[in-house]
Scaffold this motif. Structure first.
Motif, PDB file in Angstrom:
ATOM      1  N   ALA A  67       4.757   7.858  -6.102  1.00 47.44           N
ATOM      2  CA  ALA A  67       5.627   7.611  -7.461  1.00 47.44           C
ATOM      3  C   ALA A  67       7.203   7.556  -7.532  1.00 47.44           C
ATOM      4  N   SER A  68       7.936   8.193  -6.480  1.00 48.06           N
ATOM      5  CA  SER A  68       9.129   8.277  -6.409  1.00 48.06           C
ATOM      6  C   SER A  68       9.799   6.904  -6.107  1.00 48.06           C
ATOM      7  N   THR A  69       9.356   6.372  -5.125  1.00 47.70           N
ATOM      8  CA  THR A  69       9.445   4.958  -4.393  1.00 47.70           C
ATOM      9  C   THR A  69       9.092   3.932  -5.474  1.00 47.70           C
ATOM     10  N   LEU A  70       7.929   3.861  -6.018  1.00 42.03           N
ATOM     11  CA  LEU A  70       7.737   2.948  -6.715  1.00 42.03           C
ATOM     12  C   LEU A  70       8.529   2.794  -8.362  1.00 42.03           C
ATOM     13  N   PHE A  71       8.651   4.117  -8.756  1.00 43.82           N
ATOM     14  CA  PHE A  71       9.391   4.330 -10.110  1.00 43.82           C
ATOM     15  C   PHE A  71      10.720   3.764  -9.674  1.00 43.82           C
ATOM     16  N   TYR A  72      11.206   4.088  -8.729  1.00 44.10           N
ATOM     17  CA  TYR A  72      12.801   3.753  -8.437  1.00 44.10           C
ATOM     18  C   TYR A  72      12.899   2.302  -8.339  1.00 44.10           C
ATOM     19  N   GLN A  73      12.140   1.790  -7.501  1.00 40.68           N
ATOM     20  CA  GLN A  73      12.090   0.398  -7.030  1.00 40.68           C
ATOM     21  C   GLN A  73      11.715  -0.539  -8.195  1.00 40.68           C
ATOM     22  N   GLU A  74      10.829  -0.217  -8.965  1.00 39.58           N
ATOM     23  CA  GLU A  74      10.075  -1.151  -9.799  1.00 39.58           C
ATOM     24  C   GLU A  74      10.264  -0.780 -11.256  1.00 39.58           C
ATOM     25  N   GLY A  75      10.628   0.603 -11.447  1.00 42.90           N
ATOM     26  CA  GLY A  75      10.828   1.115 -12.884  1.00 42.90           C
ATOM     27  C   GLY A  75       9.609   1.841 -13.530  1.00 42.90           C
ATOM     28  N   VAL A  76       9.713   2.646 -14.540  1.00 37.04           N
ATOM     29  CA  VAL A  76       8.755   3.540 -14.863  1.00 37.04           C
ATOM     30  C   VAL A  76       7.556   3.031 -15.586  1.00 37.04           C
ATOM     31  N   GLN A  77       7.998   1.960 -16.484  1.00 39.35           N
ATOM     32  CA  GLN A  77       7.200   1.126 -17.383  1.00 39.35           C
ATOM     33  C   GLN A  77       5.960   0.130 -16.524  1.00 39.35           C
ATOM     34  N   LYS A  78       6.726  -0.184 -15.546  1.00 42.58           N
ATOM     35  CA  LYS A  78       6.120  -1.388 -14.632  1.00 42.58           C
ATOM     36  C   LYS A  78       4.822  -0.874 -13.818  1.00 42.58           C
ATOM     37  N   VAL A  79       5.203   0.320 -13.420  1.00 40.76           N
ATOM     38  CA  VAL A  79       4.264   1.073 -12.615  1.00 40.76           C
ATOM     39  C   VAL A  79       3.125   1.830 -12.974  1.00 40.76           C
ATOM     40  N   GLY A  80       2.150   1.534 -12.949  1.00 42.21           N
ATOM     41  CA  GLY A  80       0.714   2.329 -13.479  1.00 42.21           C
ATOM     42  C   GLY A  80       0.276   3.399 -12.634  1.00 42.21           C
ATOM     43  N   VAL A  81      -0.246   4.127 -13.225  1.00 46.04           N
ATOM     44  CA  VAL A  81      -1.035   5.310 -12.450  1.00 46.04           C
ATOM     45  C   VAL A  81      -2.023   4.828 -11.207  1.00 46.04           C
ATOM     46  N   ASP A  82      -2.818   3.710 -11.689  1.00 44.62           N
ATOM     47  CA  ASP A  82      -3.568   3.405 -10.764  1.00 44.62           C
ATOM     48  C   ASP A  82      -2.945   2.805  -9.332  1.00 44.62           C
ATOM     49  N   ARG A  83      -1.879   2.077  -9.638  1.00 47.86           N
ATOM     50  CA  ARG A  83      -0.825   1.544  -8.489  1.00 47.86           C
ATOM     51  C   ARG A  83      -0.320   2.893  -7.724  1.00 47.86           C
ATOM     52  N   ILE A  84       0.102   3.768  -8.278  1.00 46.66           N
ATOM     53  CA  ILE A  84       0.372   5.205  -7.596  1.00 46.66           C
ATOM     54  C   ILE A  84      -0.747   5.801  -6.817  1.00 46.66           C
ATOM     55  N   ILE A  85      -1.827   5.753  -7.431  1.00 45.08           N
ATOM     56  CA  ILE A  85      -3.047   6.320  -6.637  1.00 45.08           C
ATOM     57  C   ILE A  85      -3.446   5.440  -5.515  1.00 45.08           C
ATOM     58  N   ALA A  86      -3.181   4.227  -5.511  1.00 45.62           N
ATOM     59  CA  ALA A  86      -3.481   3.231  -4.465  1.00 45.62           C
ATOM     60  C   ALA A  86      -2.786   3.412  -3.508  1.00 45.62           C
ATOM     61  N   GLU A  87      -1.312   3.197  -3.904  1.00 48.75           N
ATOM     62  CA  GLU A  87      -0.089   3.613  -2.602  1.00 48.75           C
ATOM     63  C   GLU A  87      -0.258   4.885  -2.095  1.00 48.75           C
ATOM     64  N   SER A  88      -0.830   6.022  -2.775  1.00 49.33           N
ATOM     65  CA  SER A  88      -0.580   7.355  -2.241  1.00 49.33           C
ATOM     66  C   SER A  88      -1.664   7.690  -1.438  1.00 49.33           C
ATOM     67  N   GLY A  89      -2.963   7.177  -1.978  1.00 52.37           N
ATOM     68  CA  GLY A  89      -4.187   7.705  -1.279  1.00 52.37           C
ATOM     69  C   GLY A  89      -4.901   8.934  -1.916  1.00 52.37           C
ATOM     70  N   VAL A  90      -4.176   9.477  -3.055  1.00 48.74           N
ATOM     71  CA  VAL A  90      -4.556  10.551  -3.635  1.00 48.74           C
ATOM     72  C   VAL A  90      -5.820  10.288  -4.626  1.00 48.74           C
ATOM     73  N   ALA A  91      -6.856  11.086  -5.047  1.00 51.94           N
ATOM     74  CA  ALA A  91      -7.740  10.999  -5.766  1.00 51.94           C
ATOM     75  C   ALA A  91      -7.052  10.989  -7.278  1.00 51.94           C
ATOM     76  N   LYS A  92      -7.577  10.158  -8.193  1.00 45.13           N
ATOM     77  CA  LYS A  92      -7.136  10.208  -9.424  1.00 45.13           C
ATOM     78  C   LYS A  92      -7.242  11.701 -10.233  1.00 45.13           C
ATOM     79  N   MET A  93      -8.146  12.184  -9.700  1.00 49.00           N
ATOM     80  CA  MET A  93      -8.528  13.691 -10.468  1.00 49.00           C
ATOM     81  C   MET A  93      -7.591  14.723  -9.473  1.00 49.00           C
ATOM     82  N   SER A  94      -7.061  14.490  -8.453  1.00 47.02           N
ATOM     83  CA  SER A  94      -6.019  15.164  -7.786  1.00 47.02           C
ATOM     84  C   SER A  94      -4.799  15.136  -8.502  1.00 47.02           C
ATOM     85  N   LEU A  95      -4.231  13.825  -8.870  1.00 46.25           N
ATOM     86  CA  LEU A  95      -3.033  13.516  -9.490  1.00 46.25           C
ATOM     87  C   LEU A  95      -3.059  14.007 -10.816  1.00 46.25           C
TER      88      LEU A  95
END
Length: 173
Positions: free
Chosen positions: A4-32
């Motif tokens: 989330a930190s990398t994506l939010f800083y590089q692309e912006g908080v509005q552009k980056v969705g939760v699904d993208r963070i989950i995909a990039e981190s490999g964390v389950a949605k429930m865990s997040l």
């Protein structure tokens, strides 16, 4: 949080969705969602973490570069130039996020305001230690010079904005 930190800083908080963070981190949605109630709380947590680490880095860098309060006030701009020169520099996460979030009631916006206040208080402390007349006004003006340099450095990809702001700060001090 790292993804989330990398994506939010590089692309912006509005552009980056939760699904993208989950995909990039490999964390389950429930865990997040067990750790963060919403994307808004994730944004706020990211900014709080960034506030702590950035202010720690900034103050440590300033204190390494100078020992007297007057010199530290100018060393703030040397620290900024060092930051601006980093290859992944994309401006201030707090300025960028507050522009994107717009709503003053957003928890991330509130963290950005607290960050700005903390930077102001650090500058004010140095101004008081330097025994400069009209400390609140001078601290506010130095904060404006810093923030202006950050925006110019980001928009123009120009680390030298810090040097220009430092010259103005020297005249002010």
């Amino acid at each position: 949080m790292q993804a989330a930190s990398t994506l939010f800083y590089q692309e912006g908080v509005q552009k980056v969705g939760v699904d993208r963070i989950i995909a990039e981190s490999g964390v389950a949605k429930m865990s997040l969602y067990n750790h963060f109630k919403s994307k808004d709380s994730l944004i706020a947590a990211w900014l709080e973490e960034r506030d702590t680490s950035w202010r720690r880095w900034f103050q440590k860098t300033v204190e390494k570069r100078a020992t007297t309060p007057n010199d530290r006030l100018l060393a703030m701009f040397d620290a900024l130039e060092e930051w601006f020169s980093q290859p992944d520099f994309r401006g201030c996460a707090f300025i960028n996020s507050s522009v994107e979030l717009v709503e003053p009631g957003h928890p991330g916006y509130q963290v950005a305001l607290k960050h700005q206040q903390a930077i102001y208080e650090y500058i004010l402390q140095l101004v008081y230690e330097a025994e400069i007349p009209h400390p609140e006004a001078v601290a506010e003006q130095l904060l404006l010079l810093m923030e202006g340099a950050i925006v110019v450095a980001m928009m123009r990809r120009h680390p030298g904005a810090a040097t220009q702001a430092k010259a103005a700060a020297a005249r002010l001090i």
